[in-house]
Write a protein that holds these residues in place. Structure first.
Motif, mmCIF file in Angstrom:
data_model
loop_
_atom_site.group_PDB
_atom_site.id
_atom_site.type_symbol
_atom_site.label_atom_id
_atom_site.label_comp_id
_atom_site.label_asym_id
_atom_site.label_seq_id
_atom_site.Cartn_x
_atom_site.Cartn_y
_atom_site.Cartn_z
ATOM 1 N N SER A 160 -1.251 5.497 21.610
ATOM 2 C CA SER A 160 0.012 4.875 21.349
ATOM 3 C C SER A 160 -0.616 4.126 20.105
ATOM 4 O O SER A 160 -1.697 3.100 20.129
ATOM 5 C CB SER A 160 0.519 4.775 22.203
ATOM 6 O OG SER A 160 0.007 2.987 22.874
ATOM 7 N N ARG A 200 5.199 0.525 10.693
ATOM 8 C CA ARG A 200 5.821 0.526 9.824
ATOM 9 C C ARG A 200 5.587 2.118 8.909
ATOM 10 O O ARG A 200 5.505 2.610 8.465
ATOM 11 C CB ARG A 200 6.592 0.148 8.892
ATOM 12 C CG ARG A 200 5.624 -0.827 7.682
ATOM 13 C CD ARG A 200 6.372 -1.721 6.716
ATOM 14 N NE ARG A 200 6.758 -0.963 5.414
ATOM 15 C CZ ARG A 200 6.465 -1.475 4.431
ATOM 16 N NH1 ARG A 200 5.863 -2.653 4.347
ATOM 17 N NH2 ARG A 200 7.065 -0.214 3.532
ATOM 18 N N TRP A 201 3.632 1.753 8.784
ATOM 19 C CA TRP A 201 3.248 2.778 8.212
ATOM 20 C C TRP A 201 2.397 3.948 8.969
ATOM 21 O O TRP A 201 2.062 4.968 9.058
ATOM 22 C CB TRP A 201 1.746 2.394 7.997
ATOM 23 C CG TRP A 201 2.173 1.153 6.863
ATOM 24 C CD1 TRP A 201 1.862 -0.119 7.051
ATOM 25 C CD2 TRP A 201 2.542 1.328 5.800
ATOM 26 N NE1 TRP A 201 2.298 -0.541 5.689
ATOM 27 C CE2 TRP A 201 2.753 0.244 4.778
ATOM 28 C CE3 TRP A 201 3.171 2.718 4.649
ATOM 29 C CZ2 TRP A 201 2.549 -0.482 3.716
ATOM 30 C CZ3 TRP A 201 3.223 2.378 3.558
ATOM 31 C CH2 TRP A 201 3.324 1.379 2.710
ATOM 32 N N PHE A 202 3.312 3.696 10.481
ATOM 33 C CA PHE A 202 2.608 5.507 11.052
ATOM 34 C C PHE A 202 4.277 6.149 12.063
ATOM 35 O O PHE A 202 5.083 4.968 12.150
ATOM 36 C CB PHE A 202 2.044 4.436 12.526
ATOM 37 C CG PHE A 202 0.485 4.593 12.212
ATOM 38 C CD1 PHE A 202 -0.504 5.617 11.486
ATOM 39 C CD2 PHE A 202 0.614 3.086 12.330
ATOM 40 C CE1 PHE A 202 -1.637 4.627 11.216
ATOM 41 C CE2 PHE A 202 -1.322 2.695 11.688
ATOM 42 C CZ PHE A 202 -2.288 3.971 11.487
ATOM 43 N N ASP A 203 4.023 7.546 12.426
ATOM 44 C CA ASP A 203 5.148 7.714 13.145
ATOM 45 C C ASP A 203 5.151 8.437 13.937
ATOM 46 O O ASP A 203 3.380 8.585 14.428
ATOM 47 C CB ASP A 203 5.503 9.274 12.242
ATOM 48 C CG ASP A 203 6.254 8.741 10.858
ATOM 49 O OD1 ASP A 203 7.160 8.183 10.905
ATOM 50 O OD2 ASP A 203 5.912 9.977 10.139
ATOM 51 N N ARG A 204 5.992 8.180 15.059
ATOM 52 C CA ARG A 204 5.372 8.755 16.334
ATOM 53 C C ARG A 204 4.212 9.681 16.608
ATOM 54 O O ARG A 204 3.643 9.945 17.831
ATOM 55 C CB ARG A 204 6.597 9.126 17.431
ATOM 56 C CG ARG A 204 6.677 9.147 18.963
ATOM 57 C CD ARG A 204 7.952 9.444 19.731
ATOM 58 N NE ARG A 204 8.853 8.179 19.083
ATOM 59 C CZ ARG A 204 10.227 8.240 19.094
ATOM 60 N NH1 ARG A 204 10.329 9.252 20.219
ATOM 61 N NH2 ARG A 204 10.703 7.026 19.145
ATOM 62 N N HIS A 205 4.826 11.070 16.064
ATOM 63 C CA HIS A 205 3.786 12.398 15.716
ATOM 64 C C HIS A 205 2.555 11.544 15.630
ATOM 65 O O HIS A 205 1.656 12.904 15.452
ATOM 66 C CB HIS A 205 4.799 13.721 15.228
ATOM 67 C CG HIS A 205 4.347 12.795 13.590
ATOM 68 N ND1 HIS A 205 5.588 12.602 13.207
ATOM 69 C CD2 HIS A 205 3.829 13.358 12.654
ATOM 70 C CE1 HIS A 205 5.535 12.361 11.301
ATOM 71 N NE2 HIS A 205 4.104 13.228 11.531
ATOM 72 N N ASP A 206 2.188 10.448 14.725
ATOM 73 C CA ASP A 206 0.456 10.279 14.404
ATOM 74 C C ASP A 206 -0.309 9.856 15.888
ATOM 75 O O ASP A 206 -1.044 10.105 15.562
ATOM 76 C CB ASP A 206 1.044 9.043 13.371
ATOM 77 C CG ASP A 206 1.678 9.180 12.350
ATOM 78 O OD1 ASP A 206 1.376 10.245 11.764
ATOM 79 O OD2 ASP A 206 2.185 8.417 11.763
ATOM 80 N N ARG A 259 -0.329 7.263 2.633
ATOM 81 C CA ARG A 259 0.851 6.843 2.563
ATOM 82 C C ARG A 259 0.848 5.509 1.559
ATOM 83 O O ARG A 259 2.093 5.374 1.859
ATOM 84 C CB ARG A 259 1.845 6.120 3.888
ATOM 85 C CG ARG A 259 1.851 7.953 5.305
ATOM 86 C CD ARG A 259 1.952 7.640 6.162
ATOM 87 N NE ARG A 259 2.733 8.489 7.368
ATOM 88 C CZ ARG A 259 2.693 9.075 7.791
ATOM 89 N NH1 ARG A 259 2.648 7.658 9.011
ATOM 90 N NH2 ARG A 259 2.761 10.029 8.950
#
Length: 140
Positions: free
Chosen positions: A121, A79-85, A100
């Motif tokens: 990933s 929940r703390w990461f986005d795909r673009h990270d 965040r």
């Protein structure tokens, strides 16, 4: 929701009609027939009950990483990461977590990793933080 067509036997209008016919049955997860004679017959007395979702063998269940605690832990981290990270190094991901306002224990876990370690990933990150446990997709 567009339907992917794997066959050209009929057109998109027929596809939509066929999808509507089974939509209620799929969504209800139970028999939706109003007339009993249209429903499938239950198994006989000497036959086992049929499950919609087959159970795993005991040996597979015991070695599975899909315990509720593992699912909760993966969800909390994800929940703390986005795909673009991703891809990113450990130092960059720790920086993202700080910005965040993530829990301190997650930040500490990442800062304990080598700063130059690259994660391509979320699965790579999970395996590094949890001793190589694989990330499995679970749908309930």
């Amino acid at each position: 929701m567009p339907i992917q067509r794997g066959s050209t036997k009929h057109g998109p209008a027929k596809d939509d009609n066929l999808a509507q016919e089974v939509d209620r049955i799929v969504g209800a997860r139970r028999d939706t027939r109003t007339e009993e004679w249209r429903s499938a017959e239950p198994p006989g007395e000497d036959q086992p009950q049929v499950s919609v979702i087959p159970e795993r063998p005991d040996s597979e269940r015991a070695t599975s990483t899909n315990t509720s605690a593992a699912v909760e832990a993966r969800s909390e981290l994800a929940r703390w990461f986005d795909r673009h990270d991703f891809p990113a190094r450990a130092a960059r991901l720790a920086y993202v977590l700080r910005n965040r306002n993530a829990p301190e224990q997650l930040i500490e876990a990442l800062t304990a990793r080598p700063k130059r370690e690259q994660y391509n990933s979320f699965g790579d990150l999970w395996r590094a933080l949890h001793g190589g446990e694989d990330v499995e997709t679970v749908r309930f």
